[in-house]
Design an enzyme around this catalytic site. Structure first.
Site, PDB file in Angstrom:
ATOM      1  N   LYS A  76       0.865  -1.179   0.000  1.00  0.00           N
ATOM      2  CA  LYS A  76       0.000   0.000   0.000  1.00  0.00           C
ATOM      3  C   LYS A  76       0.898   1.223   0.000  1.00  0.00           C
ATOM      4  CE  LYS A  76      -3.784   2.013   2.798  1.00  0.00           C
ATOM      5  NZ  LYS A  76      -4.610   1.823   4.019  1.00  0.00           N
ATOM      6  N   SER A 151      -9.540   1.957   3.197  1.00  0.00           N
ATOM      7  CA  SER A 151      -8.659   2.698   2.317  1.00  0.00           C
ATOM      8  C   SER A 151      -7.674   1.819   1.545  1.00  0.00           C
ATOM      9  CB  SER A 151      -7.876   3.740   3.121  1.00  0.00           C
ATOM     10  OG  SER A 151      -7.048   3.112   4.086  1.00  0.00           O
ATOM     11  N   SER A 175      -9.708  -0.504   7.322  1.00  0.00           N
ATOM     12  CA  SER A 175      -9.166  -0.372   5.963  1.00  0.00           C
ATOM     13  C   SER A 175      -8.499  -1.596   5.376  1.00  0.00           C
ATOM     14  CB  SER A 175      -8.185   0.792   5.906  1.00  0.00           C
ATOM     15  OG  SER A 175      -8.904   1.975   5.758  1.00  0.00           O
TER      16      SER A 175
HETATM   17  N1  GLN Z   1     -12.986   4.313   6.858  1.00  0.00           N
HETATM   18  C1  GLN Z   1     -12.269   4.668   8.037  1.00  0.00           C
HETATM   19  C2  GLN Z   1     -11.840   6.106   7.942  1.00  0.00           C
HETATM   20  O1  GLN Z   1     -12.094   6.708   6.976  1.00  0.00           O
HETATM   21  C3  GLN Z   1     -11.109   3.756   8.263  1.00  0.00           C
HETATM   22  C4  GLN Z   1      -9.930   4.062   7.436  1.00  0.00           C
HETATM   23  C5  GLN Z   1      -8.732   3.219   7.776  1.00  0.00           C
HETATM   24  O2  GLN Z   1      -8.863   2.172   8.423  1.00  0.00           O
HETATM   25  N2  GLN Z   1      -7.557   3.698   7.382  1.00  0.00           N
HETATM   26  O3  GLN Z   1     -11.236   6.627   8.802  1.00  0.00           O
END
Ligand code: GLN
Length: 492
Positions: A76, A151, A175
């Site tokens: 990532k 994400s 994410s």
């Molecule tokens: N969807 C969550 C957020 O926007 C989690 C994102 C993540 O785990 N990086 O914060």
């Protein structure tokens, strides 16, 4: 070949039935063919990958190989990689090349993996759909009109589409698990502190944790084992001995007590998700597990607590992007303050700005007690709920997300709607617990549904065991979206 399990790939490499260069070449070819429609990769390092593959082949020939030597993988783009762009999918870091490797990157390099490139993500890992990327959204390989989740959506799509067998991700509030669920792959987020955050660009430091996405629990296990471990450069890294997280994969699970939180099975979950989750629980009962009803009474407070704490930490972490030391700097400005303002205004996208504003607000004098401190108290209550639940069960099961992958653009104008989709995942990060998402079937439109398994602290081996036994009894994780090679199409 790219659809084979890691174990099959490792034995083919060990027997010299295939070379790492050939395997890497086929990954690069698949990426070249698929990336124009999926946008899963933001950077591909063909030359570096082939050189690393040649080095892996030399190690294999010399009999110095480990289980991951020569295996192509992607990181990532939140992980710093020396000599290669690290953008966090932000204009702010579009030209940033890290002078060092993240701990995770270094560990997996040491294990002999071949880094083929960096995957797309929500900007600074803020999002649940991959749509906040500066480089455009990634598309879901099961349906190009839908999001891959976020994400770590680029990593999930890359694995689902057979571009790489495994990829890293990070999980601050879901994410790793939610994109795994949306793309029909397996993803694990370990206990907070098991994977070093050194060189992993910070979003919300007390919640961020590195994880893995792969096609099966058995594929995730060796990658997690290689990337975990104590690192003195991260003050929250836990001093624990190295672990083989795959050690219990084949253990029978009869007698396993699976807790079903009342709050996770109430209203809010789509019917097709519920049907797949219920069927998965039946499979577990057939495998000898028992289910027990449990309660996590503070579940509904998880979203509000998370969306105060995460932005608060983000606003502090992101203050370093001021256009001075690295990152985007505005071309025209009047003075220093103007340079800061313009650089940040130009460099950050709208979701990141929203989080910085919310975070700054909840930390400000006069609001700190009402919001931030209150959220920290809720966090404690949520962790207590889990502690009590684990007195009655060994793992907790439920849906990873209330829906399957939604259509691109459908939630962009309604951030609260987007945040509510994180209902089943954020509490786990607030408590610091490990969790897995594994493919549990298909919902309407042939879209994958994920089952979430949550473990007590340091129960990664048990979670992977629980997921693996399910995957030995079912074929869901073997289904591939059209265009991804063997076993195309959902078996529904
Ligand atoms: N969807 C969550 C957020 O926007 C989690 C994102 C993540 O785990 N990086 O914060």
């Amino acid at each position: 070949m790219l659809n084979a399990s890691l174990q099959e790939l490792a034995s083919a490499l060990a027997d010299r039935r295939i070379s790492s260069v050939e395997l890497t070449r086929s990954a690069l070819d698949r990426i070249a063919a698929e990336n124009p429609r999926l946008n899963a990769f933001v950077h591909v390092d063909e030359e570096g990958a082939l050189a690393a593959a040649a080095a892996a082949d030399a190690r294999l020939a010399a009999g110095e190989a480990g289980p991951l030597t020569g295996i192509p993988l992607a990181h990532k783009d939140v992980f710093c990689t020396a000599g290669m762009p690290t953008t966090c999918a932000s204009k702010m870091l579009a030209n940033f090349v890290s002078p060092y490797d993240a701990h995770v990157v270094a560990q997996l390099k040491k294990a002999g993996t071949v880094l083929v490139g960096k995957t797309n993500m929500d900007e600074f890992a803020m999002g649940s759909s991959n749509e906040s990327s500066h480089f455009g959204a990634t598309r879901n390989p099961w349906d190009l009109a839908r999001v891959p989740g976020g994400s770590s959506g680029g990593s999930a799509a890359a694995v689902a589409a057979g571009m790489v067998p495994v990829a890293t991700g990070t999980d601050t509030g879901g994410s790793v698990r939610q994109p795994a669920s949306f793309c029909g792959v397996t993803g694990i987020k370990p206990t907070y502190g098991v994977v070093s955050r050194y060189g992993m660009i910070a979003y919300a430091s007390s919640l961020d944790q590195g994880g893995v996405l792969g096609r099966s629990a058995a594929d995730c296990a060796p990658v997690l084992s290689a990337m975990a471990g104590f690192d003195p450069r991260d003050s929250t890294s836990l001093e624990r001995a190295a672990e083989d997280f795959g050690r219990d994969l084949d253990k029978p699970i009869d007698g396993l007590r699976i807790g079903l939180p009342r709050e996770y099975f109430g209203a809010g979950m789509d019917d097709d998700v519920r049907a797949a989750v219920d069927a998965a629980l039946d499979t577990y009962r057939k495998l000898g597990a028992t289910t027990v009803d449990i309660e996590l009474p503070n579940s509904k407070l998880a979203i509000p607590a998370y969306y105060v704490i995460a932005p608060a930490e983000a606003s502090s972490n992101l203050s370093r992007y001021d256009g001075v030391r690295y990152g985007h700097r505005a071309a025209d400005y009047a003075d220093l303050a103007d340079m800061y303002c313009k650089s940040r205004a130009e460099g950050f996208g709208s979701e990141v700005k929203r989080r910085i504003l919310v975070g700054t607000y909840v930390l400000s004098h006069g609001y700190y007690d009402a919001y931030y401190l209150q959220a920290q108290k809720l966090r404690r209550l949520i962790a207590e709920d889990f502690r009590r639940a684990f007195e009655r069960c060994d793992v907790i099961a439920g849906p990873t997300a209330p829906t399957t992958a939604f259509e691109l653009g459908s939630k962009c104008d309604d951030p609260v709607q987007m945040y509510l989709g994180d209902i089943y995942t954020v509490a786990i990060n607030l408590a610091g617990l490990p969790a897995v998402s594994l493919p549990a079937g298909f919902g309407n439109g042939g879209l994958p549904v994920g089952l979430q398994l949550v473990g007590d602290y340091f129960a990664e081996a048990r979670l992977l065991n629980t997921a693996h036994r399910f995957q030995q009894a079912t074929e869901w994780h073997k289904a591939r979206p059209a265009g991804a090679g063997d076993d195309e199409g959902s078996p529904t």
